[in-house]
Each structure stands twice: as structure tokens, then as C-alpha cells.
Design a protein around this motif. Sequence first.
Motif: not given
Length: 436
Positions: A97-101, A188-192
Motif C-alpha cells: 500500500x502506498x501513501x502519498x502525503x 491512499x492520499x488526502x484531499x489535496x
Amino acid sequence: MVEPRSPMKTIKFVDEYCQWYKKLFSDVRSFEAFKYLHIGCISELKRKTLPEIAKIVGLDNQQGLHHFLTKSPWDIEKLRTLRLELILEILKGRPIILIIDETGDKKKGNTTDYVKRQYIGNLGKVENGVVAVTAYGVFCGMTFPLLFEVYKPREKLKPGDKYLTKPQIGAILIRKLQSMGFKFNLVLTDSLYGESGTNFISVLDELELNYLVAIRSNHSVDLLKGQYTQYLKWQRFKRVFSDLSSENRFIREIIHGKREEHRYWQITTDTENLPGNSTWYVMSKYPDITHREVGNFYGLRTWVEYGLKQSKNELGWADYRFTRYEDIERWWEIVCSAYLMVSLHSEQMRPSPGETQSQFASHPWWDNGKGWKNILNNLRLIAQPFILFNLIYPWLTVFPISQLSSGFSKLQSIIYNLTSSIFIFLTHPDFYFSSA
């Protein structure tokens, strides 16, 4: 010709991990500085400043460490590539799982490269600081750093710089990781990033990646004439946390017109009041995903981000005292390497079973938890004799006590020899041949 001396031994798990990178350093002192900084990062120092790190590793001053980060000719890109190749070897083709933040650090003044008044996510407000876009992997619940890139505000660009938005940077990081051979079963990322449109989402679509991204509550979707928005019934699910505790939450799908490959969801703790601080809107592209999977996958992003923040604080991500980004980047890369060193001691990422640390586990402070911080606690415990001796040694030059000195040496030797090698594969000639 005089043979170069061997590097000073420090702590076995540090020595073995750092051996993977040894060929990057042209002289023994640079390699030793590399090891010392790893010890400093995982230590219990509240602030990982170079003078304090120098003390706990037994150096007379910080000059060698400072030189290593600012002038030594080692190549940061080669170090980063070796770190990523190590992760790939351990994963052996298994997806993550990749998370971009992004992560931001408050900084005073205006002399530091790319510092600006901007939103600092760690603080939840606008402050003077530096922001970097980060890519982290999650494998079987264990996190590890992949890539980072500083965000360069338009007003702070230097000659040769190109302005890129954070979503554009995130997309570049994903392309780079995929080109190296990383496989992702979910992004997975946030709203930006979820609201960035062609800057980010289109790249995920182009690369045919599954994703789950946060969106704003006023996210707009174009409807054809005669179409309308449906709010399906609330479904209750158990949100399972990293410590395996759980709580009831609710989720419903929102269908704009007709259901397409992009699906929309609303998650909340209270279906009557929809409180702003515990109600989320999410867009997914993940074939046949269930409401329970949406809820827990999105929750995974939340607790991982919290965990990453705590982990980076533990390792001194923001403790640098440099103003040039080239030096800051080197410090961040060392922190990422130290972070990975801890993660590799987890059961999820351990390349070989290794022996159980039965004698270590009898220490009254041994931490039996399975999380990243639990592992860090135990590595700090194993490092204690080395660090404590370096702190007490100056007193032994004032009041020589041979029994104390020999006792510390014996304890360090016992621990060094008892520490089971989980990086034994790094010294296997077949592995070096295959990764050359």
C-alpha cells in the motif's frame, strides 16, 4: 601501500545494516560517520543535534559528522537507490500500500532554502516552514519510507528550479517508484491530492492503479440531464485500529447519476449530526470494493499518518540546523535509512527468521509489542551499553577505574555476540552479485 584500517565496531545491528551501503563511501571515516548518525537517530536524545550525537557515539566533537553531511563526496542518489533496492529485495515482488502525503516543519527566519509561510500539516495551521512531499509504503501493517521531495514555493525558486505543485510532485514520486519495480495494490492520499484532477488522479488512472482518496464535502460531479444523486443506506462497520481495538462507524455510498468506476463514500461516527471532525468523504477506484474495506482502508491512512509523524519525530526529521537544501536532503535521507533499519526488525519485513532474543527479552524493560515504536524501544535498549559507556568514558579519564572500563567492554562484547543477525543475507555473495 598502507592498508586502510577497518571501521570501528559500534552496535551489531547498526554495523550489519550499514554494511549494505559501505561501497558508497571512499574513506573509512565517512563510513563511520554514516553509522554514527544512524545510532544518533535511533537514540533517546530528545533533539538529534550533531554535538549531542557526537557525545553518545564517543567523538571528541561534531566536526566529522558536520563534514559528512555538508562536504563529504558521497552521492545521495546512490544511497537512496540502494535503500530502495534493499526494500525491493525483501518484498520479492509482493505489492504494498502506498501513501502519498506531505510533512512540514516550522522554521524561524528566511535564510533556509524553500522556507515560506505556508500550511504546515503537522501543526494544522499556516506557519513559517519547509514542506516535503513524502511517499511511504505499508506492508502487512509495517511502515517504511520510500521517497521524499521538497516543495519549492514559486517565490523561493532558485536558478534552475522548476515550480511543481504538491500533487505533481506526488505523481512524479509514484512514476519513479513504479519504474524501479515497486508494485502497489492501493494508493491512499488526502484531499489535496484527491481534488487535484489532472495533476494527480489522471496519473493514477493512466498507471491503472487502485486508489482511495479523500475529497472535500463540496466535491462536484457533473450530472447528465435527468440524473440525480442517491444516498444509499448507512452501513455499520467495525473500524479496526493498529492495536487491534475497534469501534463502530458508519458508511454509505453516494451515487452521482449512475455508478461508475469512480465511487463516492461518506464515513462518519454519527449519522444524525455528521460532526465535521469525524465525518469524511472518500472517492475510490477499486473494483468490487466493499463498504467495510473502504472504511478500514481509509482509516489505515489516518493511523499510518499519525504513526509516521511520531516516528519521524523520534528520529529527528526536523532537528537539522542547515540552511542549504542539499544538506537538509542528506539529513532526511539518513533519517529515512534509520527508519528502514528499525522497520526491517519487524516480523513482517524480516528477510530471515533469525533467532529469538530470549536473553534480551528477560530484561525488565524489554518491549513485547509488535509495532514500529515497540521495535525502536528494544533497539534502543540493545544500544544502551555502547551509548552509556561513551557518556561515562570522559569521567574514567579523570578517575581511572579499570574494573568499570573492563566491565563495560565485557557487556558490550556479550551483547554484540548475542545479537542475532537478521541481515545475514546482506553478506551473502549471491545477493551482492544479484544486486550489482
